[in-house]
Design a protein around this motif. Structure first.
Motif, PDB file in Angstrom:
ATOM      1  N   CYS A  75     -72.915  23.919 -27.849  1.00 33.37           N
ATOM      2  CA  CYS A  75     -74.296  23.917 -28.316  1.00 33.37           C
ATOM      3  C   CYS A  75     -75.196  23.804 -27.088  1.00 33.37           C
ATOM      4  O   CYS A  75     -75.056  22.856 -26.310  1.00 33.37           O
ATOM      5  CB  CYS A  75     -74.546  22.747 -29.259  1.00 33.37           C
ATOM      6  N   GLY A  77     -78.142  22.949 -26.986  1.00 34.47           N
ATOM      7  CA  GLY A  77     -79.073  21.842 -27.142  1.00 34.47           C
ATOM      8  C   GLY A  77     -78.482  20.505 -26.742  1.00 34.47           C
ATOM      9  O   GLY A  77     -78.979  19.831 -25.836  1.00 34.47           O
ATOM     10  N   CYS A  78     -77.383  20.110 -27.407  1.00 37.96           N
ATOM     11  CA  CYS A  78     -76.797  18.786 -27.163  1.00 37.96           C
ATOM     12  C   CYS A  78     -75.558  18.834 -26.283  1.00 37.96           C
ATOM     13  O   CYS A  78     -75.060  17.791 -25.860  1.00 37.96           O
ATOM     14  CB  CYS A  78     -76.458  18.106 -28.486  1.00 37.96           C
ATOM     15  N   CYS A  98     -74.937  23.944 -35.096  1.00 34.00           N
ATOM     16  CA  CYS A  98     -74.819  22.575 -34.605  1.00 34.00           C
ATOM     17  C   CYS A  98     -75.560  21.666 -35.568  1.00 34.00           C
ATOM     18  O   CYS A  98     -76.791  21.743 -35.688  1.00 34.00           O
ATOM     19  CB  CYS A  98     -75.400  22.440 -33.197  1.00 34.00           C
ATOM     20  N   CYS A 101     -78.097  19.193 -33.882  1.00 37.04           N
ATOM     21  CA  CYS A 101     -79.379  19.784 -33.494  1.00 37.04           C
ATOM     22  C   CYS A 101     -80.052  20.516 -34.652  1.00 37.04           C
ATOM     23  O   CYS A 101     -81.187  20.988 -34.505  1.00 37.04           O
ATOM     24  CB  CYS A 101     -79.178  20.757 -32.333  1.00 37.04           C
ATOM     25  N   ALA A 103     -79.462  23.460 -35.830  1.00 37.47           N
ATOM     26  CA  ALA A 103     -79.817  24.800 -35.360  1.00 37.47           C
ATOM     27  C   ALA A 103     -78.564  25.657 -35.269  1.00 37.47           C
ATOM     28  O   ALA A 103     -77.447  25.145 -35.136  1.00 37.47           O
ATOM     29  CB  ALA A 103     -80.513  24.733 -34.002  1.00 37.47           C
ATOM     30  N   TYR A 105     -76.764  29.150 -33.309  1.00 33.06           N
ATOM     31  CA  TYR A 105     -76.848  29.887 -32.051  1.00 33.06           C
ATOM     32  C   TYR A 105     -75.833  31.026 -32.037  1.00 33.06           C
ATOM     33  O   TYR A 105     -74.691  30.854 -32.474  1.00 33.06           O
ATOM     34  CB  TYR A 105     -76.558  28.966 -30.858  1.00 33.06           C
ATOM     35  N   THR A 196     -73.612  15.317 -40.217  1.00 31.56           N
ATOM     36  CA  THR A 196     -74.798  14.659 -39.669  1.00 31.56           C
ATOM     37  C   THR A 196     -75.836  14.418 -40.755  1.00 31.56           C
ATOM     38  O   THR A 196     -76.020  15.244 -41.651  1.00 31.56           O
ATOM     39  CB  THR A 196     -75.427  15.521 -38.553  1.00 31.56           C
ATOM     40  N   HIS A 257     -81.709  10.970 -25.264  1.00 30.58           N
ATOM     41  CA  HIS A 257     -82.204  12.224 -24.696  1.00 30.58           C
ATOM     42  C   HIS A 257     -81.881  12.317 -23.205  1.00 30.58           C
ATOM     43  O   HIS A 257     -81.557  13.399 -22.694  1.00 30.58           O
ATOM     44  CB  HIS A 257     -83.710  12.340 -24.929  1.00 30.58           C
ATOM     45  N   LEU A 260     -78.207  13.320 -22.933  1.00 33.68           N
ATOM     46  CA  LEU A 260     -77.982  14.736 -23.218  1.00 33.68           C
ATOM     47  C   LEU A 260     -78.578  15.636 -22.141  1.00 33.68           C
ATOM     48  O   LEU A 260     -78.205  16.807 -22.034  1.00 33.68           O
ATOM     49  CB  LEU A 260     -78.576  15.094 -24.583  1.00 33.68           C
TER      50      LEU A 260
END
Length: 323
Positions: A75, A77-78, A98, A101, A103, A105, A196, A257, A260
């Motif tokens: 991912c 993002g994370c 994911c 996130c 989202a 991809y 999640t 954050h 990550l």
């Protein structure tokens, strides 16, 4: 001589001696976690070995059965591993979701697919060979996140600071957690199923107990958000899989954050596909026409050099290009 010793003798005969020696030292002295999903680019930096020679040495080690090569879809993002396979041909989904996130991809070879190497049981047994026995923090470190996340040495301490609670949930079992919710955005995530649930904790604090039930299975339902108030929560967790799960409640604040955001270079699928040693060893492991993989950058080389085709076949594309 042991089997591992014989294998390292063979490795020194086929790979760069300095790189082979660095791999032998890694296997002999490194903690278990450093032998799971080895980031070859970081290994080269730490050992002072040329990157291309390090990549070639690990490829030869994989050919000898000393390491297991894996293609991991990440991912962006994370940095979590969304899927893993022993061959690139198995990376065949049009989109990878994911849950953390929330989202989806489309996989790209130069950004989202990493190549890592895990030591074989033939050479050394490590804890990650039985991932469902790893503790909470180590599962996230070694299995959930890819090698592009630079997990700090103080990760266990960080987990204590940003994880409100967590539980080891056996197959088919339920667990009940009672905790105080802070006025923060909280993420309930299981690293095994990637299940999640977002908790948006805001408003006036309450003394009344709030109740929430979550079920983890293999369906990967879309991530949802529940609004709660700061105060007591009774959370019921149910495992409807045949595998041990590790759900936990993470505070999605600055510390998470920052974690990550700790990124480092990793070996991408695109780079490996252009490696001559890889092409010599894994010539059949190429991309199928039906695969929906993207490459965001690609270089084409045109030449009218006489006998160029024979030259490329004899010395390889990269060496011929360097000429």
């Amino acid at each position: 001589m042991s089997e591992a010793g014989n294998l390292f003798t063979l490795l020194r005969q086929s790979a760069d001696l300095e790189a082979a020696g660095a791999i032998e030292e890694l296997v002999r002295d490194a903690p278990d976690r450093d032998l799971c999903r080895v980031n070859v680019i970081d290994f080269a930096r730490r050992s002072g070995v040329d990157e291309e020679r390090a990549i070639a040495a690990f490829l030869h080690a994989a050919r000898l059965g000393m390491f297991e090569l894996s293609w991991n879809v990440l991912c962006p993002g994370c940095g979590g591993v969304l899927d893993t396979s022993t061959t690139l041909k198995s990376v065949n989904k049009e989109e990878y979701d994911c849950a953390l996130c929330a989202a989806g991809y489309r996989p790209t070879l130069d950004e989202m697919v990493e190549v890592t190497f895990t030591v074989s049981r033939r050479v050394r047994r490590i804890a990650a060979h039985d991932p469902h026995e790893l503790p909470f923090a180590e599962y996230f470190r070694q299995i959930f996140w890819g090698s592009g996340i630079n997990i700090p040495d103080y990760f266990e301490q960080l987990v204590e600071e940003i994880v409100l609670d967590q539980v080891e949930l056996p197959p088919g079992e339920k667990a009940l957690l009672s905790l105080q919710l802070p006025a923060e955005f909280v993420i309930v995530v299981d690293p095994v199923t990637h299940g999640t649930q977002f908790l948006d904790v805001k408003g006036e604090p309450t003394r009344e107990r709030q109740n929430l039930s979550l079920v983890f299975d293999r369906l990967r339902a879309p991530t949802g958000t529940v609004t709660l108030r700061p105060g007591p929560l009774r959370l019921t967790l149910e495992n409807r899989t045949d595998t041990r799960l590790l759900p936990g409640l993470w505070i999605a604040g600055d510390k998470l954050h920052e974690l990550l955001g700790r990124r480092r270079p990793f070996l991408t699928a695109k780079r490996l596909l252009t490696n001559q040693v890889f092409r010599d060893i894994y010539g059949t492991d190429t991309i199928d026409v039906e695969q929906r993989l993207k490459i965001t950058s690609l270089t084409f080389l045109f030449t009218d050099l006489k006998g160029s085709t024979e030259l490329y076949e004899r010395v390889g594309d990269l060496v011929a290009f360097d000429l």
